[in-house]
Design a protein around this motif. Structure first.
Motif, short mmCIF file in Angstrom:
data_model
loop_
_atom_site.label_atom_id
_atom_site.label_comp_id
_atom_site.label_asym_id
_atom_site.label_seq_id
_atom_site.Cartn_x
_atom_site.Cartn_y
_atom_site.Cartn_z
N GLY A 1 21.38 66.49 -7.83
CA GLY A 1 20.10 66.73 -8.49
C GLY A 1 19.59 65.51 -9.22
N ARG A 2 20.08 64.33 -8.80
CA ARG A 2 19.64 63.11 -9.46
C ARG A 2 18.18 62.81 -9.10
N ARG A 3 17.48 62.12 -10.01
CA ARG A 3 16.08 61.77 -9.80
C ARG A 3 15.94 60.26 -9.89
N ARG A 4 14.99 59.78 -9.12
CA ARG A 4 14.66 58.37 -9.22
C ARG A 4 14.14 58.07 -10.61
N ARG A 5 14.56 56.94 -11.16
CA ARG A 5 14.02 56.58 -12.47
C ARG A 5 12.70 55.84 -12.32
N GLU B 1 18.84 60.30 -2.79
CA GLU B 1 18.77 61.75 -2.99
C GLU B 1 17.35 62.21 -3.32
N ASP B 2 16.57 61.34 -3.91
CA ASP B 2 15.22 61.73 -4.36
C ASP B 2 14.25 60.65 -3.90
N GLU C 1 7.87 52.51 -2.39
CA GLU C 1 7.53 52.61 -3.81
C GLU C 1 6.93 51.30 -4.30
N PHE D 1 11.16 58.33 -2.40
CA PHE D 1 9.72 58.18 -2.62
C PHE D 1 8.99 58.51 -1.32
N HIS D 2 8.08 59.47 -1.36
CA HIS D 2 7.21 59.80 -0.22
C HIS D 2 7.98 59.93 1.09
N HIS E 1 20.93 53.47 -9.04
CA HIS E 1 19.50 53.60 -8.70
C HIS E 1 19.31 53.74 -7.20
N ARG F 1 9.83 56.81 -11.53
CA ARG F 1 9.03 57.11 -10.35
C ARG F 1 7.55 57.09 -10.73
N ILE F 2 6.77 56.59 -9.79
CA ILE F 2 5.36 56.39 -10.13
C ILE F 2 4.48 57.45 -9.48
N ASP F 3 5.03 58.25 -8.56
CA ASP F 3 4.22 59.34 -8.01
C ASP F 3 4.55 60.61 -8.78
N LEU G 1 21.51 55.39 -5.17
CA LEU G 1 21.82 56.79 -4.90
C LEU G 1 20.65 57.69 -5.33
N ASP G 2 19.97 57.30 -6.42
CA ASP G 2 18.78 58.05 -6.86
C ASP G 2 17.73 58.07 -5.75
N HIS G 3 17.47 56.89 -5.18
CA HIS G 3 16.48 56.82 -4.10
C HIS G 3 16.94 57.60 -2.87
#
Lengths: 430, 128
Positions: free
Chosen positions: A421-425, B17-18, B77, B20-21, B11, A427-429, B13-15
């Motif tokens: 459940g990690r999130r990008r830090r 799993e989550d 991004e 951009f677009h 960072h 994020r711009i969108d 792994l963040d990309h």
């Protein structure tokens, strides 16, 4: 008869392999599980190559001097050792090549161009290595022949009961691997060669993955051609073997032209040499063949049956351990299943995440060398609906402890890439 | 040899799993896809360019290793909202710098896949 399971070779034979005793990263001993790509060499093979270069080396079949005679004797002794290893009828049925790929291309160019015509069918399997596909595709392009594939079950076993669908009097060639480098399936070589001969087709056995691990007997197999590489069975790279039945080799035109393969050269034509020189143009891999002979001696002294049993014990252990990992898909027939003993000593798998290359990278950090990718079997991977897989392949020097390290490491790898459940830090969108 | 912690930084792994677009872009004006034959990594990038040549919107779809997919996310991004000229001026070296961790040559190919795709995408109008 050696039992297939619960048999292990003495781990002291690891001492024969100098390369194995190293840490590949600080504090991480090497666990070499990439043997299906290429094996390691024992001291006996290295010594044979060193001895050749330090004492005997000269070109073969040419010089009227002591060194050339010694090298020629050693080179031809390697041929007779290979003949014995394959249980071939004649030593001149053994052609030294650059490897399995060179052997298959020689057959495709020489036998293929002379015998295959438009509309003829070349029967392959869905589990072939690219080296046993592309030369036949090229032959089909040159001649207008048609490529056909044998039916195969979902778990990667050829369906011989459906062979009649594709094996007909139009079939000119049946080319197949004895052991799949990806699935680990051991194919029924004798039955396939017999069925090929029954319709008048020529058979070619790709033994690259079987010769290192299983007893090879070309007369019992009933094959017309058989190819393998030195580097996968403890021998040097750059040398391989093409076995062909004498009567076929005799009728085939030479493929590569040059020195050695001639009987007489005139201003504008030549007559070819007799077997086996006819197919050995140029200076052959002299030290390679001598090293190969030493490798065959080494394996024969241990016993191929015992090597196969050792590997089967390892693959059973790997299969049962790996199958406990959540999200894993193991490829090919299960050892111990109804199809056993059609399982060779390697196991390929896919995890739900991460990708094979990430797995290989993380295993490498733990000192474990595996293969990741399509293993030169893209059509097979397409058929299985996967882009890539990871393969651990065992040999005589691997141990149950190494198998356990692999299993434990893979569990860790999957855990590391578990969705959290990690999130990008930043994020711009939205 | 970069360490595991270096290659798979948080960072990244963040990309992974989550991203951009990540997904289709229905009103794309330009798109291109390619793969890394060695690994089987696949990346498709779709761009919506406005008449002035600015990336109004973009998205990627793909399948493959962490490096190939996370780098695609990071690239989009960074370049979303930029002009075609700025995309062209964005070099392979810039891409490796954007990714961050030092990569061996083989893994650099994974990282540069999406960069190769976007460089081609700006020249590849979608047929309508």
């Amino acid at each position: 008869m050696v039992p297939l399971t619960d048999f292990l070779l003495d781990a002291s034979l690891r001492d024969d392999f100098p390369l194995l005793a190293q840490d590949v990263h600080p504090g991480q001993p090497l666990v070499f599980l990439d043997n299906a790509a290429s094996s390691q060499r024992p001291r006996q093979v290295i010594d044979a190559i060193v001895h050749c270069y330090e004492h005997d080396y000269a070109n073969v079949h040419r010089g009227i001097h002591v060194l050339s005679e010694r090298s020629t004797d050693a080179y031809e002794l390697a041929r007779r050792k290979t003949q014995a290893f394959l249980a071939a009828e004649h030593a001149h049925e053994v052609i030294f090549t650059a490897g399995t790929t060179a052997g298959i291309n020689t057959v495709a160019r020489s036998w293929g161009d002379a015998n295959v015509h438009a509309g003829d069918e070349l029967l392959l399997t869905p589990m072939e290595h690219h080296s046993n596909l592309v030369p036949w595709f090229q032959l089909a392009e040159r001649t207008g022949a048609v490529i056909r594939h044998m039916p195969m079950s979902d778990d990667g076993v050829l369906q011989l009961d459906r062979l009649d669908e594709v094996l007909t009097e139009r079939t000119k060639l049946v080319a197949f691997t004895a052991v799949s480098n990806t699935l680990g399936t051991i194919n029924p070589v004798e039955a396939l060669c017999r069925r090929a001969r029954a319709v008048g087709a020529v058979s070619l056995v790709d033994a690259a993955q079987s010769a290192p691990h299983l007893t090879t007997n070309v007369q019992q197999m009933g094959c017309d051609f058989l190819v393998f590489s030195g580097h996968k069975l403890c021998g040097p790279s750059g040398v391989g073997v093409l076995y062909g039945r004498e009567t076929l080799l005799e009728t085939m035109p030479p493929f590569l032209g040059g020195g050695s393969m001639i009987n007489r050269v005139y201003d504008d034509r030549f007559t070819p040499a007799d077997l086996p020189a006819k197919f050995e143009a140029g200076t052959p891999p002299i030290a390679g063949a001598i090293g190969l002979g030493a490798a065959l001696d080494y394996l024969t002294a241990i016993g191929l049956e015992r090597i196969a049993a050792h590997e089967h014990t390892l693959v059973e252990r790997a299969w049962s351990g790996l199958s406990q990992i959540a999200g894993i898909r193991l490829l090919g027939p299960a050892p111990g299943g109804s199809d056993d003993p059609c399982r060779a000593g390697l196991v390929s798998f896919v995890l739900d995440r991460p990708h094979a290359h990430d797995i290989a990278q993380l295993l490498d950090r733990r000192g474990i060398a595996v293969r990741a990718g399509h293993h030169c079997t893209q059509p097979l991977h397409d058929r299985m609906g996967i882009a890539a897989s990871t393969r651990a392949s065992f040999y005589l020097y691997n141990t149950p402890a190494e198998v356990d390290l692999l299993i434990a490491a893979l569990g860790e790898v999957r855990e590391r890439f578990r969705p959290t459940g990690r999130r990008r830090r930043g994020r711009i969108d939205a | 040899m970069p360490s595991e912690e270096e290659i798979y930084q948080e960072h990244i792994l963040d990309h992974y799993e989550d991203p951009f677009h990540n997904g289709p872009l229905l009103d794309a004006t330009h798109a291109h896809h390619d793969k890394n034959p060695l690994c089987g990594d696949v990346v498709r990038i779709a761009l919506k360019l406005d008449p002035a040549g600015k990336i109004e919107d973009c998205a990627f779809e793909g399948d493959g290793c962490v490096i190939s997919q996370a780098s695609a996310s990071m690239l989009l991004e960074a370049l979303c909202g930029k002009t075609v000229d700025e995309v062209k001026a964005f070099t392979a070296e810039d891409m490796l710098k954007l990714y961050g961790p030092r990569l061996t040559p083989n893994r650099q190919k994974c990282c540069l896949l999406s960069w190769r795709v976007i460089q081609q995408a700006v020249y590849s109008p979608v047929e309508r």
